[in-house]
Write an enzyme that holds these catalytic residues in place. Sequence first.
Site, PDB file in Angstrom:
ATOM      1  CB  SER A   1      -6.312  -1.504  -4.707  1.00  0.00           C
ATOM      2  OG  SER A   1      -6.653  -2.464  -3.625  1.00  0.00           O
TER       3      SER A   1
ATOM      4  CG  ASP B   1      -3.980   5.114 -13.056  1.00  0.00           C
ATOM      5  OD1 ASP B   1      -3.653   6.097 -12.249  1.00  0.00           O
ATOM      6  OD2 ASP B   1      -3.075   4.305 -13.337  1.00  0.00           O
TER       7      ASP B   1
ATOM      8  N   GLY C   1      -2.733   8.452  -9.426  1.00  0.00           N
ATOM      9  CA  GLY C   1      -3.504   7.185  -9.186  1.00  0.00           C
ATOM     10  C   GLY C   1      -3.151   6.268  -7.972  1.00  0.00           C
TER      11      GLY C   1
ATOM     12  CG  HIS D   1      -1.779   1.126   1.433  1.00  0.00           C
ATOM     13  ND1 HIS D   1      -3.005   0.964   0.928  1.00  0.00           N
ATOM     14  CD2 HIS D   1      -1.844   2.520   1.789  1.00  0.00           C
ATOM     15  CE1 HIS D   1      -4.018   2.269   1.248  1.00  0.00           C
ATOM     16  NE2 HIS D   1      -2.655   2.804   1.570  1.00  0.00           N
TER      17      HIS D   1
ATOM     18  CB  SER E   1      -9.209   1.306  -4.029  1.00  0.00           C
ATOM     19  OG  SER E   1      -7.858   0.903  -3.631  1.00  0.00           O
ATOM     20  CG  HIS E   2     -10.594   2.817   2.242  1.00  0.00           C
ATOM     21  ND1 HIS E   2     -11.352   3.086   3.413  1.00  0.00           N
ATOM     22  CD2 HIS E   2      -9.392   2.860   2.622  1.00  0.00           C
ATOM     23  CE1 HIS E   2     -10.485   3.295   4.407  1.00  0.00           C
ATOM     24  NE2 HIS E   2      -9.184   3.262   3.930  1.00  0.00           N
TER      25      HIS E   2
ATOM     26  CD  GLU F   1      -3.440   2.321   8.453  1.00  0.00           C
ATOM     27  OE1 GLU F   1      -4.500   2.131   7.909  1.00  0.00           O
ATOM     28  OE2 GLU F   1      -2.295   1.713   8.169  1.00  0.00           O
TER      29      GLU F   1
ATOM     30  CD  GLN G   1      -9.957   7.406   8.263  1.00  0.00           C
ATOM     31  OE1 GLN G   1     -10.272   8.356   7.484  1.00  0.00           O
ATOM     32  NE2 GLN G   1      -9.000   6.311   8.204  1.00  0.00           N
TER      33      GLN G   1
ATOM     34  CG  HIS H   1      -7.832  -4.971   1.412  1.00  0.00           C
ATOM     35  ND1 HIS H   1      -7.532  -4.555   0.190  1.00  0.00           N
ATOM     36  CD2 HIS H   1      -7.700  -6.562   1.025  1.00  0.00           C
ATOM     37  CE1 HIS H   1      -6.809  -5.422  -0.610  1.00  0.00           C
ATOM     38  NE2 HIS H   1      -7.053  -6.586  -0.127  1.00  0.00           N
TER      39      HIS H   1
END
Lengths: 767, 78
Positions: free
Chosen positions: A567, A527, A564, A67, A114-115, A338, A340, A117
């Site tokens: 994932s 992308d 971009g 990641h 993308s999120h 992590e 937020q 997982h």
Amino acid sequence: MPGRRSKAAQAVKLTGLDDAKLPTISKRMKLGLSADEMIMLKNYFLSLGRDPTDIEVHAMAQAWSEHCCYKSSKFYLKKYLSGLKQDYVVLAMEDDAGVVEFDSEHVYVLKMESHNHPSAIEPYGGAATGVGGIIRDVLCMGAQPVALLDSLFFGDFGSGHSEGQLDQRFVFNRAVAGIRDYGNRMGIPTVAGSLAFDRSYTGNPLINAGCIGIARKKDIVRSRVTQSGDLLVVAGGKTGRDGIHGVNFASRSVSGKREEDIGSVQLGNPVTEEALTHAVLEATEAGILDGMKDLGGGGLSSAVGELCYAGGLSAVVYLNQVPLKEEDMQPWEIWVSESQERMLMAVSDKNLPRLDAILESWGLDHAVIARVKEGSNLKIEFNGEVVLDLDLAFMTSGPVYCRNYILAEKKGFARIQTKEPSDLNSFALEMLADFNICSREPVTRTYDFTVRGSTIVGPLTGSIDAETHSDAAVIKPLEDSYMGLVLTSDSRPIMVAGDPYRGTLNTLSEAYRNILVSGGIPHSVVDSMNFGNPEDPVELGKFVESLRAIRDFCQKFSLPVVSGNVSLYNQSKEQNVKPTPVIFMTGIIEDVRKAIPSFFTGEGNSVYLMGNEDGDLSGSSLLHHLGYEDTSAPFVDLDELSGIRKSMQALISHGLVLAAHDISDGGLLNALSEMTFGRSIGISVDISETAGGRPINKLFAEGGNRILIEVPQDKEKTVEGFVTASIRKLGTTGGDRILVENMDINIINIKVEDAKNAWSNGLAAMI
Amino acid sequence: MKIALRIEYKKGVEDPEASVVEKNALTLGFDRLKSIKIAKEYVFDVNGKEGKAQVEKIARDLLVNPVIQQYTIYERDE
């Protein structure tokens, strides 16, 4: 590690260990590092002549995760996408988001991520924090976020779910709710996107969120710190145990048991982020920030590391200063959490009081946590003890893999011969209600797409109660200018699964045409690549082919790829998801008042088809609907698209286009039907002259670069004169029916109202 | 028999509602406040031991998201 609540950092006895035992450590500490990477780590500490501390090991694991360092994709990203830059691009692939010139004074800032997982485990929190994260990526460049997009992919509802997996209806509803709540509460409109369903996403949904913002050129804040002696301030939410190991987790496949992955779950707090947005923009306007980075994957560890390393500096971190949600957190937990809604800002001693005052006035938690300094090593102090002392270059760069890939064998040109439905009318209604074609209103209606008052065209357009899909959203980001942004986010996973190269070209062609038919000029590309396990050479081959298509397309049309996301490891139970490159394309429209609608605007107008077709059903929703898998994908003629672009622009500049719509999912019949919905105006066409052979090929093929346009009947000659691409008159608008003639036989005769009902209620069973 | 099912966030899960109440209470000057936790309680009227077992099953199958929530079940008066 519950039970041991000692606050000091623990040594990890690594250097004396046998190589064979290293993977056990990786597993026990949930590092997600491979055997070889553990050996690299061990060798590094052997050269230092000491064992690492637990926080050092965790910091390395974060930095080296797929990641954060893109270890499997970096080589290929560089090979294909570097050099796709235009002179109007300010920052491409350098900072947290791309920055592109909008007008002489302003830039637009954009990114998609993308999120996947987190959303597989907790769809609501996962999707919501995906939105929160992408907003911060745009915000940390100093830009006001103005619009959100999302491309979502869910499992098949019909296929049920196995033990340990969430029900797909639950995942779908909760993920949509998460996006809705975060965007709506932040007051940023969610204006465009896409939604697709396929069996392969069961257990591993894909949630891609994009954001675009606007800023004055001079206000852009870089994701790097270049002033030695600056202070680093963390502001916004407090740091807790939520989201520990998120990136390590995103770098492998989702395990069957959800409870094992609990440490990685975050729930968002948009109320804090809203305040944070105001504070950041105020500080940006005051010009007191020397650098800024949002805290996302990898938490403080990657934000501090990358902010300093990008500026050629390092820092001393005072970890005790970080505001915490829980008292007894260990240093490594604080460092990699992590949590937020946090932002890291670099500020000089002189400007600190001003920044403090701004953060205070918005009621945000904040603290100075580090001082930037010259040198190569990052140091962390905790309770007066140095718990981490690492070379930043070694830590942040990470391994790069040039993994082998193989290209799947081409299946050749074997057309699947489907059975011709006995009753085309009822089959047409069935197709209009298909999950992948039908109205997205039940989803998009839950999003506030007009908040901020700058949405000219939202996801739904047309007369009230007769709305249809728009092709792209149009946003007017500045108060004193009519210039607008045209936004679309597209994906064709069924085609990409059939042929990654051609499928990706089809995706790009669709995005490109979505902008053209809305009256815009395509301007930049972002992308968001969602693929399976890169250790499988066939999966990696799909990724590489898809990148090659992006390069070829963008080179041909002089489009820059400005940011971009990649994932990988999107798989469950040994099944990879369909390769899913999402293309977020942005266009510019000189005057938003000239945006072109996607629906028929009046009776008695002529309807033309621009672009060639070959009736190739491969990769179509029709075959997917009938249960055929992985067929192939239609050819895309880029030269033809170039001609269509020129023709469209000539027609639009002469005011000849009343409405336009591209042909994509669902083919010609779906495109025609959607055009009738916006104002309930019927259409009568004759498709005898179009290529494709059988009626279902003519009606449902999705390939090519085709566009439908509505023009005034008395301007037919002028229109034909302007168009250099292939163009064919299909019919005339009017009445209350969709009528299609082929070879003097009426093959479709449906009331617009019936078609609209079928289309509108397609998703109803899922909500 | 009245059976109560109490559902709350697990420790460490962000609870924006609680933090807003907490912040506002502090603003109003309630300075002895340390923290606030919000929970939801369902009260079921059931028959016997089997009824209690069914509440447990309802909790697990329908009402609790085990990833972010925990629950307790107890007998209640009234």
